[in-house]
Design a protein around this motif. Structure first.
Motif, mmCIF file in Angstrom:
data_model
loop_
_atom_site.group_PDB
_atom_site.id
_atom_site.type_symbol
_atom_site.label_atom_id
_atom_site.label_comp_id
_atom_site.label_asym_id
_atom_site.label_seq_id
_atom_site.Cartn_x
_atom_site.Cartn_y
_atom_site.Cartn_z
ATOM 1 N N PRO A 93 0.129 -9.841 -4.993
ATOM 2 C CA PRO A 93 0.443 -10.544 -3.741
ATOM 3 C C PRO A 93 1.464 -9.773 -2.896
ATOM 4 N N ARG A 94 2.134 -8.777 -3.511
ATOM 5 C CA ARG A 94 3.117 -7.961 -2.794
ATOM 6 C C ARG A 94 2.409 -6.747 -2.200
ATOM 7 N N SER A 95 2.874 -6.318 -1.014
ATOM 8 C CA SER A 95 2.192 -5.192 -0.381
ATOM 9 C C SER A 95 3.164 -4.244 0.298
ATOM 10 N N ILE A 96 2.680 -3.014 0.482
ATOM 11 C CA ILE A 96 3.335 -2.002 1.290
ATOM 12 C C ILE A 96 2.258 -1.386 2.176
ATOM 13 N N VAL A 97 2.686 -0.779 3.275
ATOM 14 C CA VAL A 97 1.748 -0.204 4.241
ATOM 15 C C VAL A 97 2.124 1.249 4.492
ATOM 16 N N LEU A 98 1.111 2.109 4.510
ATOM 17 C CA LEU A 98 1.262 3.500 4.929
ATOM 18 C C LEU A 98 0.522 3.620 6.256
ATOM 19 N N VAL A 99 1.224 4.015 7.317
ATOM 20 C CA VAL A 99 0.617 4.033 8.651
ATOM 21 C C VAL A 99 0.997 5.318 9.375
ATOM 22 N N GLY A 100 0.083 5.818 10.198
ATOM 23 C CA GLY A 100 0.350 7.020 10.990
ATOM 24 C C GLY A 100 -0.894 7.863 11.164
ATOM 25 N N ALA A 114 3.443 -9.146 6.712
ATOM 26 C CA ALA A 114 4.796 -9.239 6.144
ATOM 27 C C ALA A 114 4.924 -8.447 4.839
ATOM 28 N N PRO A 115 4.662 -7.138 4.894
ATOM 29 C CA PRO A 115 4.779 -6.332 3.679
ATOM 30 C C PRO A 115 6.231 -6.133 3.275
ATOM 31 N N ALA A 116 6.432 -5.719 2.031
ATOM 32 C CA ALA A 116 7.777 -5.405 1.554
ATOM 33 C C ALA A 116 8.338 -4.192 2.290
ATOM 34 N N ALA A 117 7.463 -3.276 2.677
ATOM 35 C CA ALA A 117 7.909 -2.066 3.380
ATOM 36 C C ALA A 117 6.739 -1.396 4.079
ATOM 37 N N VAL A 118 7.079 -0.611 5.085
ATOM 38 C CA VAL A 118 6.122 0.243 5.784
ATOM 39 C C VAL A 118 6.637 1.667 5.678
ATOM 40 N N VAL A 119 5.736 2.589 5.343
ATOM 41 C CA VAL A 119 6.057 4.015 5.288
ATOM 42 C C VAL A 119 5.209 4.686 6.360
ATOM 43 N N THR A 120 5.837 5.547 7.148
ATOM 44 C CA THR A 120 5.105 6.259 8.183
ATOM 45 C C THR A 120 5.498 7.731 8.196
ATOM 46 N N ALA A 121 4.590 8.542 8.678
ATOM 47 C CA ALA A 121 4.815 9.976 8.860
ATOM 48 C C ALA A 121 3.849 10.442 9.936
ATOM 49 N N SER A 122 4.166 11.561 10.557
ATOM 50 C CA SER A 122 3.234 12.122 11.535
ATOM 51 C C SER A 122 3.554 13.592 11.774
ATOM 52 N N LEU A 123 2.601 14.244 12.373
ATOM 53 C CA LEU A 123 2.801 15.605 12.844
ATOM 54 C C LEU A 123 3.928 15.563 13.877
ATOM 55 N N GLY A 178 -2.318 9.627 -1.887
ATOM 56 C CA GLY A 178 -2.429 9.758 -3.344
ATOM 57 C C GLY A 178 -1.140 9.376 -4.046
ATOM 58 N N SER A 179 -0.026 9.882 -3.553
ATOM 59 C CA SER A 179 1.280 9.563 -4.147
ATOM 60 C C SER A 179 1.620 8.095 -3.955
ATOM 61 N N MET A 180 1.365 7.579 -2.767
ATOM 62 C CA MET A 180 1.670 6.170 -2.488
ATOM 63 C C MET A 180 0.784 5.253 -3.321
ATOM 64 N N ASP A 181 -0.471 5.619 -3.519
ATOM 65 C CA ASP A 181 -1.383 4.817 -4.335
ATOM 66 C C ASP A 181 -0.877 4.754 -5.780
ATOM 67 N N LEU A 182 -0.472 5.886 -6.315
ATOM 68 C CA LEU A 182 0.068 5.930 -7.680
ATOM 69 C C LEU A 182 1.326 5.066 -7.778
ATOM 70 N N LEU A 183 2.223 5.221 -6.834
ATOM 71 C CA LEU A 183 3.453 4.430 -6.813
ATOM 72 C C LEU A 183 3.141 2.931 -6.731
ATOM 73 N N ALA A 184 2.198 2.568 -5.867
ATOM 74 C CA ALA A 184 1.830 1.153 -5.706
ATOM 75 C C ALA A 184 1.231 0.593 -6.994
ATOM 76 N N ARG A 185 0.365 1.360 -7.654
ATOM 77 C CA ARG A 185 -0.220 0.889 -8.915
ATOM 78 C C ARG A 185 0.843 0.725 -9.987
ATOM 79 N N GLU A 186 1.759 1.691 -10.072
ATOM 80 C CA GLU A 186 2.788 1.655 -11.116
ATOM 81 C C GLU A 186 3.835 0.567 -10.892
ATOM 82 N N LEU A 193 -1.505 -1.522 -1.593
ATOM 83 C CA LEU A 193 -1.207 -0.502 -0.590
ATOM 84 C C LEU A 193 -2.267 -0.566 0.495
ATOM 85 N N TYR A 194 -1.820 -0.758 1.716
ATOM 86 C CA TYR A 194 -2.708 -0.695 2.873
ATOM 87 C C TYR A 194 -2.489 0.660 3.531
ATOM 88 N N VAL A 195 -3.563 1.447 3.681
ATOM 89 C CA VAL A 195 -3.483 2.755 4.316
ATOM 90 C C VAL A 195 -4.175 2.663 5.664
#
Length: 185
Positions: free
Chosen positions: A42-49, A111-120, A58-66, A71-73
């Motif tokens: 029921p807990r989520s995080i989002v990777l956006v960008g 309402a995720p626990a966190a959002v992670v973003t990155a971009s060029l 790949g890293s975020m998916d592993l972290l989310a599973r562990e 994880l919403y990408v």
């Protein structure tokens, strides 16, 4: 030995829902189309960008599973998580601005626990695609508004710095055993 072999490095792409890694569009896709990690949580995080965010899937998916998070990408090539449009010459690329506005609303509703973003980086967009903002201030404003919208809604936000952008094709350089494949960061 170099791994992966430079000859196949370009095929070494993150695994996931392809459209969510390259062409996220909330006008035609649902958040549930883009789930990985612990999909039952029921807990989520989002990777956006843009694609530079997608490289962390790949890293975020592993972290989310562990750690027990869904994880919403939500990544779209050439679409930084900004409210200000890039342009190339006389063409203004407004699609991302609309997509990002809808994505912000969807993330806030989630309402995720966190959002992670990155971009060029802006320099990378200029160098690689000949796309730019009118000024550094406009680029900063676009990112700031998008991120502030999430923070104001109580969402924790993490921004990953872009990796250095090479001025040449690294796998080709390594394959050619050119000896020197470094460049200034």
């Amino acid at each position: 030995p170099v791994r992966p072999d430079p000859a196949v490095a370009t095929a070494d792409q993150p695994k996931g829902v392809e459209a969510c890694l390259t062409a996220w569009d909330p006008r035609s896709m649902d958040l549930e189309d883009c789930v990985s990690g612990d999909v039952e949580s029921p807990r989520s995080i989002v990777l956006v960008g843009d694609s530079h965010a997608a490289q962390y899937m790949g890293s975020m998916d592993l972290l989310a599973r562990e750690t027990g998070y869904r994880l919403y990408v939500l990544a779209r090539n050439g679409c930084p998580f900004s409210t200000e449009p890039l342009h190339s010459g006389t063409v203004i690329h407004k699609t991302c601005v609309g997509i990002n506005a809808q994505t912000i609303e969807m993330i806030i509703d989630l309402a995720p626990a966190a959002v992670v973003t990155a971009s060029l980086t802006p320099h990378g967009y200029q160098d690689a695609l000949d796309w730019e903002w009118d000024s550094a201030e406009q680029a900063e404003r676009g990112y700031s508004i998008a991120l502030a919208s999430l923070r104001d809604a109580g969402v924790r936000v993490a921004v990953l710095s872009d990796v250095p952008y090479p001025p040449f094709n690294i796998p080709e350089c390594v394959s050619a055993d050119a000896g020197e494949c470094s460049f200034p960061a």
